[in-house]
Design a protein around this motif. Structure first.
Motif, mmCIF file in Angstrom:
data_model
loop_
_atom_site.group_PDB
_atom_site.id
_atom_site.type_symbol
_atom_site.label_atom_id
_atom_site.label_comp_id
_atom_site.label_asym_id
_atom_site.label_seq_id
_atom_site.Cartn_x
_atom_site.Cartn_y
_atom_site.Cartn_z
ATOM 1 N N ASP A 76 0.921 -1.410 -0.366
ATOM 2 C CA ASP A 76 0.003 0.264 -0.209
ATOM 3 C C ASP A 76 0.926 1.416 0.046
ATOM 4 O O ASP A 76 2.074 0.877 -0.137
ATOM 5 N N THR A 77 0.665 2.291 0.147
ATOM 6 C CA THR A 77 0.513 3.388 0.151
ATOM 7 C C THR A 77 2.265 3.175 1.342
ATOM 8 O O THR A 77 2.077 3.109 2.388
ATOM 9 N N GLU A 78 2.787 4.289 0.958
ATOM 10 C CA GLU A 78 4.012 4.633 2.698
ATOM 11 C C GLU A 78 3.366 4.718 3.409
ATOM 12 O O GLU A 78 3.246 4.144 4.759
ATOM 13 N N GLU A 79 2.594 6.123 3.701
ATOM 14 C CA GLU A 79 2.209 6.705 4.817
ATOM 15 C C GLU A 79 0.803 5.836 5.396
ATOM 16 O O GLU A 79 1.105 5.167 6.648
ATOM 17 N N ARG A 80 0.276 4.418 4.725
ATOM 18 C CA ARG A 80 -1.248 3.573 5.014
ATOM 19 C C ARG A 80 -0.126 2.852 5.879
ATOM 20 O O ARG A 80 -0.673 1.988 6.812
ATOM 21 N N ARG A 82 3.293 2.257 7.156
ATOM 22 C CA ARG A 82 3.381 2.730 8.058
ATOM 23 C C ARG A 82 2.229 3.171 9.413
ATOM 24 O O ARG A 82 3.030 2.958 10.783
ATOM 25 N N ALA A 83 1.513 3.649 9.256
ATOM 26 C CA ALA A 83 0.163 4.022 9.978
ATOM 27 C C ALA A 83 -0.151 2.645 10.684
ATOM 28 O O ALA A 83 -0.282 2.780 12.406
#
Length: 121
Positions: A76-80, A82-83
């Protein structure tokens, strides 16, 4: 959901017999990834491997085939991604969590409209 371009691949390497509240740990990871709204998760069962214990687990020996390596892969996206990591801190007490930058060429969920006329789904 559509996802293309730079992304992060999360790989969790654990044992097949690892559990969370009496159910397989890989199942809990997949369900939490789904609950977090991540793009998708897949579980792959290994046929041979070893980890921190240095014990080789293999499907070729009946006595050691009960705890084969398992890889849970999520992109997935890095932000998602890492969350989502704090949930893995809670779940994975023994294992390896790896993050790799990657590029998604095309990801379109089932039932989504094609991007342009004539393009296969």
């Amino acid at each position: 959901m559509r996802l293309t371009g730079p992304a992060l691949r999360l790989t969790v390497l654990i044992g097949e017999s690892d559990t969370w509240h009496h159910k397989p740990l890989f199942t809990e990871i997949v369900h939490r990834a789904h609950g977090a709204g991540l793009a998708g998760a897949s579980v792959f069962r290994g046929i041979e491997g070893f980890g921190a214990s240095s014990r080789i687990h293999t499907s070729r020996l009946l006595s050691l085939s009960e705890d084969l390596p398992v890889a849970v892969v999520v992109v997935d996206t890095e932000e998602r991604i890492r969350a989502f990591l704090p949930q893995l801190d809670e779940l994975v007490t023994e294992g390896l969590v790896v993050l790799d930058p990657c590029e998604v060429i095309r990801y379109t969920g089932r039932g989504a409209a094609p991007e342009s006329e004539g393009e296969p789904e």
